[in-house]
Write an enzyme that holds these catalytic residues in place. Structure first.
Site, PDB file in Angstrom:
ATOM      1  N   HIS A   1       1.088  -1.003  -0.321  1.00 58.00           N
ATOM      2  CA  HIS A   1       0.035  -0.025  -0.112  1.00 58.00           C
ATOM      3  C   HIS A   1       0.894   1.090   0.054  1.00 58.00           C
ATOM      4  O   HIS A   1       1.885   1.270   0.617  1.00 58.00           O
ATOM      5  CB  HIS A   1      -0.657  -0.155   1.217  1.00 58.00           C
ATOM      6  CG  HIS A   1      -2.036   0.917   0.980  1.00 58.00           C
ATOM      7  ND1 HIS A   1      -1.739   2.364   1.362  1.00 58.00           N
ATOM      8  CD2 HIS A   1      -3.187   0.888   0.813  1.00 58.00           C
ATOM      9  CE1 HIS A   1      -2.875   3.173   1.128  1.00 58.00           C
ATOM     10  NE2 HIS A   1      -3.621   2.195   0.769  1.00 58.00           N
TER      11      HIS A   1
ATOM     12  N   SER B   1     -10.479   6.779  -3.813  1.00 61.38           N
ATOM     13  CA  SER B   1     -11.765   7.493  -3.731  1.00 61.38           C
ATOM     14  C   SER B   1     -12.906   6.869  -4.302  1.00 61.38           C
ATOM     15  O   SER B   1     -13.571   7.585  -4.986  1.00 61.38           O
ATOM     16  CB  SER B   1     -11.570   9.082  -3.955  1.00 61.38           C
ATOM     17  OG  SER B   1     -10.589   9.571  -3.124  1.00 61.38           O
TER      18      SER B   1
HETATM   19  C1  PEP Z   1      -7.053   2.787  -0.046  1.00 58.66           C
HETATM   20  O1  PEP Z   1      -6.154   3.206   1.000  1.00 58.66           O
HETATM   21  O2  PEP Z   1      -6.778   1.772  -0.295  1.00 58.66           O
HETATM   22  C2  PEP Z   1      -8.090   3.544  -0.753  1.00 58.66           C
HETATM   23  C3  PEP Z   1      -8.410   3.295  -1.810  1.00 58.66           C
HETATM   24  O3  PEP Z   1      -8.243   4.852   0.141  1.00 58.66           O
HETATM   25  P1  PEP Z   1      -9.698   5.636  -0.095  1.00 58.66           P
HETATM   26  O4  PEP Z   1     -10.818   4.804  -0.725  1.00 58.66           O
HETATM   27  O5  PEP Z   1     -10.123   6.010   1.037  1.00 58.66           O
HETATM   28  O6  PEP Z   1      -9.293   6.449  -1.226  1.00 58.66           O
END
Ligand code: PEP
Length: 249
Positions: free
Chosen positions: A94, A212
């Site tokens: 990540h 997002s």
């Molecule tokens: C993530 O951290 O893997 C992620 C996609 O976060 P968000 O959906 O909040 O952008």
């Protein structure tokens, strides 16, 4: 046919009681999903959540594991320990781990190998930062991330991993890649896999989009032929929102 999947990433949110409450709500809401569903939780939740969800279609992932097998590494949690909780997946690479905990290609290579050796399927994240997208080098970045940490795998082992394309500029920012940007990158990633492992492996690799993704934009993103589902951060923290994203897959 490659599997479709929606995976949640709770990150460092929810204490144990709150996490169990959310997992209970998900268990009661997500009954017959039409795709694989995974929730990634902090280490301390894993055993309890996996036990709670053992007769449900929802599988459990860790958000990380150690790059060492066992021993004197105070505070670390090994892949074997993760697997012993009943978790079946492990999110690795990540962008927050790469940026804040300095996880290099080499470290991630070790983590992927250890996860696989312990029957955990890695959900391996790749993606470029904003400056890289702006200077047009996003393809090179993603290629280097794959070559640095997973293209060493045998064909058989590569077949066990799930990839998540997560443009870092879209994570937690409310900025989402357009469906076209997502499709272009997913198709490019699939072409790299085809060149390395052949068309069949490429066709069978599940590639998630993350950044997002929410109940409003999920259907549009998932409509792309190379987008097999999503890795969901913020919107996985509310059962209703997460269920709506699963319904969009
Ligand atoms: C993530 O951290 O893997 C992620 C996609 O976060 P968000 O959906 O909040 O952008």
């Amino acid at each position: 046919m490659r599997k479709k999947m929606v995976a949640g990433n709770w990150k460092m949110n929810k204490n144990l009681q709150e996490g169990m409450a959310l997992a209970t709500e998900l268990k009661n809401t997500i009954i017959n999903p039409t795709c694989d569903v995974v929730i990634g939780t902090p280490f301390i939740h894993l055993a309890s959540v996996a036990e709670l969800l053992k007769d449900s279609p929802i599988q459990v992932a860790a958000e990380n594991c150690a790059d060492k097998e066992k021993g004197a590494y105070t505070g670390e949690v090994s892949a074997e320990m993760v697997a012993s909780t009943g978790a079946t997946y492990c999110i690795l690479g990540h962008s927050e781990r790469r940026a804040y905990y300095h996880e290099t290609y080499e470290i991630l290579k070790e983590k992927v190998l250890l996860a696989l050796a312990n029957n955990l399927a890695p959900i391996f994240c790749i993606g470029e930062v904003k400056e890289e997208r702006e200077s047009g080098v996003q393809n090179d970045v993603v290629k280097a991330q794959l070559e640095g940490s997973v293209f060493n795998l045998s064909k058989e082992d590569f077949g066990k991993i799930v990839l998540a394309y997560e443009p870092v500029w879209a994570i937690g920012t409310g900025l989402t890649a357009t469906p076209q940007q997502a499709q272009e990158m997913h198709a490019y990633i699939r072409s790299l896999i085809a060149a390395k492992y052949g068309e069949e492996v490429a066709d069978n690799t599940t590639i998630l989009y993350g950044g997002s993704c929410n109940a409003k934009n999920a259907a549009e993103l998932f409509a792309n032929p190379d987008v097999d589902g999503g890795l969901i951060g913020g919107a996985s923290l509310k059962a209703e929102d997460f269920a709506a994203i699963i319904a969009a897959r």
